[in-house]
Design a protein around this motif. Structure first.
Motif, PDB file in Angstrom:
ATOM      1  N   HIS A 273      21.936 -14.021  22.145  1.00 52.02           N
ATOM      2  CA  HIS A 273      21.770 -13.622  20.748  1.00 52.02           C
ATOM      3  C   HIS A 273      23.020 -13.919  19.924  1.00 52.02           C
ATOM      4  N   ARG A 274      24.195 -13.826  20.544  1.00 48.40           N
ATOM      5  CA  ARG A 274      25.436 -14.013  19.792  1.00 48.40           C
ATOM      6  C   ARG A 274      25.701 -15.480  19.512  1.00 48.40           C
ATOM      7  N   HIS A 275      25.448 -16.356  20.487  1.00 50.25           N
ATOM      8  CA  HIS A 275      25.822 -17.758  20.339  1.00 50.25           C
ATOM      9  C   HIS A 275      24.617 -18.685  20.166  1.00 50.25           C
ATOM     10  N   GLY A 276      23.410 -18.196  20.438  1.00 49.98           N
ATOM     11  CA  GLY A 276      22.239 -19.043  20.287  1.00 49.98           C
ATOM     12  C   GLY A 276      21.430 -18.653  19.050  1.00 49.98           C
ATOM     13  N   ARG A 277      20.189 -19.061  19.061  1.00 51.15           N
ATOM     14  CA  ARG A 277      19.275 -18.737  17.956  1.00 51.15           C
ATOM     15  C   ARG A 277      17.965 -18.238  18.542  1.00 51.15           C
ATOM     16  N   PRO A 278      17.287 -17.342  17.834  1.00 50.95           N
ATOM     17  CA  PRO A 278      15.999 -16.840  18.333  1.00 50.95           C
ATOM     18  C   PRO A 278      14.954 -17.951  18.295  1.00 50.95           C
ATOM     19  N   PRO A 279      13.877 -17.798  19.055  1.00 51.88           N
ATOM     20  CA  PRO A 279      13.601 -16.638  19.914  1.00 51.88           C
ATOM     21  C   PRO A 279      14.363 -16.715  21.242  1.00 51.88           C
ATOM     22  N   VAL A 280      14.775 -15.549  21.721  1.00 50.13           N
ATOM     23  CA  VAL A 280      15.411 -15.419  23.037  1.00 50.13           C
ATOM     24  C   VAL A 280      14.359 -14.877  24.004  1.00 50.13           C
ATOM     25  N   VAL A 281      14.204 -15.580  25.138  1.00 51.46           N
ATOM     26  CA  VAL A 281      13.144 -15.230  26.088  1.00 51.46           C
ATOM     27  C   VAL A 281      13.781 -14.970  27.453  1.00 51.46           C
ATOM     28  N   LEU A 282      13.424 -13.824  28.041  1.00 56.50           N
ATOM     29  CA  LEU A 282      13.832 -13.510  29.414  1.00 56.50           C
ATOM     30  C   LEU A 282      12.596 -13.622  30.289  1.00 56.50           C
ATOM     31  N   THR A 283      12.634 -14.524  31.266  1.00 57.68           N
ATOM     32  CA  THR A 283      11.476 -14.793  32.129  1.00 57.68           C
ATOM     33  C   THR A 283      11.798 -14.381  33.551  1.00 57.68           C
ATOM     34  N   VAL A 284      10.869 -13.623  34.168  1.00 58.01           N
ATOM     35  CA  VAL A 284      10.980 -13.233  35.568  1.00 58.01           C
ATOM     36  C   VAL A 284       9.934 -13.995  36.354  1.00 58.01           C
ATOM     37  N   ASN A 285      10.383 -14.771  37.316  1.00 60.66           N
ATOM     38  CA  ASN A 285       9.472 -15.550  38.155  1.00 60.66           C
ATOM     39  C   ASN A 285       9.905 -15.383  39.600  1.00 60.66           C
ATOM     40  N   GLY A 286       9.339 -14.393  40.275  1.00 60.71           N
ATOM     41  CA  GLY A 286       9.780 -14.083  41.623  1.00 60.71           C
ATOM     42  C   GLY A 286      11.201 -13.530  41.577  1.00 60.71           C
ATOM     43  N   PRO A 287      12.077 -14.009  42.452  1.00 59.53           N
ATOM     44  CA  PRO A 287      13.460 -13.517  42.448  1.00 59.53           C
ATOM     45  C   PRO A 287      14.358 -14.257  41.462  1.00 59.53           C
ATOM     46  N   VAL A 288      13.781 -15.012  40.536  1.00 53.26           N
ATOM     47  CA  VAL A 288      14.543 -15.819  39.584  1.00 53.26           C
ATOM     48  C   VAL A 288      14.352 -15.258  38.183  1.00 53.26           C
ATOM     49  N   VAL A 289      15.475 -15.027  37.496  1.00 55.92           N
ATOM     50  CA  VAL A 289      15.451 -14.566  36.111  1.00 55.92           C
ATOM     51  C   VAL A 289      16.081 -15.655  35.248  1.00 55.92           C
ATOM     52  N   THR A 290      15.373 -16.044  34.180  1.00 53.55           N
ATOM     53  CA  THR A 290      15.863 -17.082  33.279  1.00 53.55           C
ATOM     54  C   THR A 290      15.965 -16.527  31.872  1.00 53.55           C
ATOM     55  N   VAL A 291      17.133 -16.729  31.253  1.00 53.83           N
ATOM     56  CA  VAL A 291      17.343 -16.308  29.866  1.00 53.83           C
ATOM     57  C   VAL A 291      17.548 -17.571  29.040  1.00 53.83           C
ATOM     58  N   THR A 292      16.657 -17.809  28.063  1.00 53.43           N
ATOM     59  CA  THR A 292      16.721 -19.017  27.247  1.00 53.43           C
ATOM     60  C   THR A 292      16.799 -18.646  25.771  1.00 53.43           C
ATOM     61  N   ASP A 293      17.458 -19.520  25.013  1.00 52.34           N
ATOM     62  CA  ASP A 293      17.468 -19.372  23.567  1.00 52.34           C
ATOM     63  C   ASP A 293      17.209 -20.738  22.954  1.00 52.34           C
ATOM     64  N   HIS A 294      17.250 -20.831  21.648  1.00 58.94           N
ATOM     65  CA  HIS A 294      16.966 -22.081  20.948  1.00 58.94           C
ATOM     66  C   HIS A 294      18.138 -22.494  20.068  1.00 58.94           C
ATOM     67  N   GLY A 295      19.348 -22.207  20.566  1.00 57.37           N
ATOM     68  CA  GLY A 295      20.560 -22.571  19.848  1.00 57.37           C
ATOM     69  C   GLY A 295      21.067 -23.938  20.256  1.00 57.37           C
TER      70      GLY A 295
ATOM     71  N   ALA B  14      20.101 -23.093  25.273  1.00 56.61           N
ATOM     72  CA  ALA B  14      20.821 -22.754  26.498  1.00 56.61           C
ATOM     73  C   ALA B  14      19.875 -22.093  27.490  1.00 56.61           C
ATOM     74  N   VAL B  15      20.093 -22.379  28.771  1.00 57.52           N
ATOM     75  CA  VAL B  15      19.273 -21.817  29.842  1.00 57.52           C
ATOM     76  C   VAL B  15      20.217 -21.248  30.899  1.00 57.52           C
ATOM     77  N   ALA B  16      20.158 -19.935  31.114  1.00 57.66           N
ATOM     78  CA  ALA B  16      20.914 -19.274  32.179  1.00 57.66           C
ATOM     79  C   ALA B  16      19.921 -18.874  33.267  1.00 57.66           C
ATOM     80  N   ARG B  17      20.132 -19.363  34.473  1.00 52.33           N
ATOM     81  CA  ARG B  17      19.184 -19.144  35.570  1.00 52.33           C
ATOM     82  C   ARG B  17      19.873 -18.320  36.661  1.00 52.33           C
ATOM     83  N   LEU B  18      19.368 -17.131  36.918  1.00 51.38           N
ATOM     84  CA  LEU B  18      19.922 -16.231  37.927  1.00 51.38           C
ATOM     85  C   LEU B  18      18.941 -16.126  39.090  1.00 51.38           C
ATOM     86  N   THR B  19      19.402 -16.530  40.274  1.00 49.47           N
ATOM     87  CA  THR B  19      18.567 -16.485  41.479  1.00 49.47           C
ATOM     88  C   THR B  19      19.090 -15.396  42.394  1.00 49.47           C
TER      89      THR B  19
END
Length: 429
Positions: free
Chosen positions: A330-352, A404-409
Motif C-alpha cells: 500500500h505504501r509503495h504500490g498502487r491499488p488494488p492490493v490482493v493477498l492470495t492464499v494457495n495452499g502453503p503459498v501466500v502471494t501479495v500483489t499490487d499494481h504499482g 510487485a509480487v511478494a511470494r511467501l512459501t
C-alpha cells in the motif's frame, strides 16, 4: 542442431588432471619406446649384418680358391631377393633382411663372375628379441601410466578435496554462518610451508573473521542505539500527550510514533541478526490467519483463497511478515492490493511500479528506498529475517503486466495419521 554438452564431471579438476597425466604419460612412453626400439633394432641388425658379411668373405675366398662352398652359401641360390642379386651382379656387396622358408633371414651377396654369390644367416632370434622388447616396452609403459595415473589422481584429489572444503566454508559464510572456518593445518603452523590452497584458505578465514567482527560491531551498535533511544522516547511520548490539542501537537505525536516504530524495528533487526530469537511453532490454518492480518491492518486489501492449508509456524512472526508485505504494497504500490492464499503459498500483489532491480537481485537493503518515498527500508528486511526464522522462503518479483509480487512459501504441516491436527485458536481482534 544443438551441440551435445559434456557431462558435468568432465569439468572437474580431477578429471582434467587425469586426462592431462594420461596423455603426457602416453606421449612420453611412445617417445621412449620408439627410441629404445630403434636403438636395439639398429644394434641387432648391425650384428647380423656383420656376421653375414664375414660369412660372405669366407664363401668368396672358398669360391675363388675352387673349394666347395659351405651349406649356408651358394651362387644364385634360390630365395635370394632380386634387389640384392642385382646389386651383387653390378659388382657391389650388400645385405638385406627378408623371409626364407618362413623364417627371418639376413642375406649378404657379392659379385662372382657375373653372377651373385650369397650367404644367409638365420635372423629369427634377433627378430624374436626385438618383438619381445616391443612387448616389454608396451607392458611396462602401461604399468607406468597406470601407476602414474593413480599417484597423480591421489595427489590431485587431495588438493581438490581441500578446495571443495574451502568452497563449502565460503558458501556457509555467505549463508550467514560467520563462525565457519577452513582451519587448514598448514596455515596454523608457521613452520610448515604453505601451498596455494593453504594461502586461499588462510585468506578466506581472515576475511571471515574480519567480516564477523565488523558485523558484530554493527549489531551491537544498532542494539545499543535502539536501547538508548527507548528511554528518551518514552519521556517524549508522555510529554507529547500533555500538549494542548492542535495541529502542532498532532505533528509532534506523529513524529514520536514514527520514532518509536523505527526504534522497535531496529531492536527487532538486531535480535534477528544476533540469532537470539526463539520460534514458537504451532499448527494454524493459513487462510484464517491471513484474513486476520488484513483485518488488523485496516487497509483495503482483497483476500483470495484458492486453497487453504495447515501450516506449522510461529503465528506472531508470520503475522509480522504478512503485515509488512501488505503495508509495503500500500505504501509503495498502487491499488488494488490482493493477498492470495494457495495452499502453503501466500502471494501479495499490487499494481504499482514494481520492485526495483537491486531488491529483486539481492534482497531488500536497510535504509534504502526508491523514488524518495517514505520509510526506512526496514519493513521488507524484517520480513525476510522473520521468514528465515520460521523456515519460510520469501521471494520478490514483478508481474509481467506490471506490479510487485511478494511470494511467501511456508512449510506445510504433514500429518502421519488420519487424525486432524490440533489447530491453535486464532482469536478475534
Amino acid at each position: 542442431m544443438r551441440t551435445p554438452r559434456l557431462p558435468r564431471w568432465t569439468a572437474t579438476l580431477t578429471w582434467k588432471a587425469a586426462v592431462f597425466i594420461t596423455v603426457m604419460c602416453c606421449a612420453l612412453a611412445a617417445l621412449l619406446g620408439a627410441l629404445v626400439h630403434a636403438a636395439v633394432t639398429r644394434q641387432t641388425v648391425e650384428e647380423s649384418r656383420g656376421k653375414a658379411l664375414d660369412r660372405l668373405t669366407e664363401a668368396t675366398e672358398a669360391y675363388e680358391g675352387g673349394a666347395p662352398l659351405p651349406g649356408y652359401a651358394g651362387v644364385d641360390p634360390p630365395g635370394l631377393p632380386a634387389a640384392l642379386r642385382d646389386v651383387a651382379v653390378g659388382g657391389k656387396r650388400g645385405t638385406v633382411v627378408s623371409s626364407f622358408e618362413g623364417h627371418p633371414t639376413m642375406w649378404a651377396a657379392g659379385p662372382a663372375d657375373g653372377r651373385a654369390i650369397a650367404v644367409r644367416v638365420d635372423h629369427t632370434q634377433s627378430a624374436n628379441t626385438i618383438e619381445g622388447l616391443d612387448r616389454a616396452i608396451v607392458g611396462s609403459s602401461g604399468l607406468a601410466i597406470g601407476a602414474t595415473l593413480l599417484v597423480g589422481a591421489f595427489a590431485v584429489t587431495r588438493v581438490t578435496r581441500r578446495l571443495h572444503l574451502t568452497a563449502q566454508v565460503a558458501r556457509r559464510i555467505s549463508a550467514g554462518d560467520l563462525d565457519a572456518r577452513v582451519n587448514d593445518p598448514r596455515t596454523e603452523d608457521p613452520s610448515r610451508r604453505q601451498d596455494e590452497v593453504a594461502t586461499v584458505s588462510g585468506a578466506l578465514d581472515t576475511m571471515a573473521s574480519s567480516l564477523q567482527g565488523k558485523l558484530l560491531s554493527e549489531q551491537r551498535f544498532t542494539a545499543d542505539v535502539a536501547h538508548e533511544l527507548r528511554t528518551p522516547l518514552t519521556g517524549l511520548t508522555a510529554a507529547a500527550e500533555l500538549l494542548p490539542e492542535g495541529r502542532p501537537a498532532e505533528m509532534v505525536r506523529d513524529r514520536v510514533r514514527a520514532m518509536r516504530s523505527l526504534t522497535e524495528d531496529l531492536l527487532e533487526i538486531s535480535r534477528l541478526d544476533a540469532g537470539s530469537e526463539t520460534v514458537d511453532l504451532e499448527v494454524h490454518q493459513l487462510a484464517r490467519l491471513a484474513e486476520r492480518v488484513v483485518r488488523s491492518s485496516g487497509t483495503d486489501t482483497e483476500v483470495r483463497v484458492a486453497g487453504d492449508a495447515a501450516v506449522e509456524t510461529d503465528r506472531r512472526r508470520l503475522e509480522r511478515v504478512l503485515g509488512n508485505l501488505v503495508s509495503n504494497a500500500h505504501r509503495h504500490g498502487r491499488p488494488p492490493v490482493v493477498l492470495t492464499v494457495n495452499g502453503p503459498v501466500v502471494t501479495v500483489t499490487d499494481h504499482g511500479p514494481g520492485y526495483p532491480e537491486y531488491l529483486r537481485a539481492h534482497g531488500p537493503a536497510r535504509f534504502r528506498t526508491e523514488g524518495g518515498s517514505k520509510g526506512h527500508g526496514l519493513g521488507l528486511t524484517i520480513a525476510v529475517g522473520q521468514s528465515a526464522a520460521i523456515g519460510a522462503e520469501l521471494r520478490f518479483t514483478n508481474a509481467p503486466e506490471g506490479g510487485a509480487v511478494a511470494r511467501l512459501t511456508l512449510p506445510e504441516y504433514v500429518r502421519f495419521d488420519d487424525d486432524s491436527p490440533d489447530l491453535a485458536p486464532e482469536g478475534e481482534m
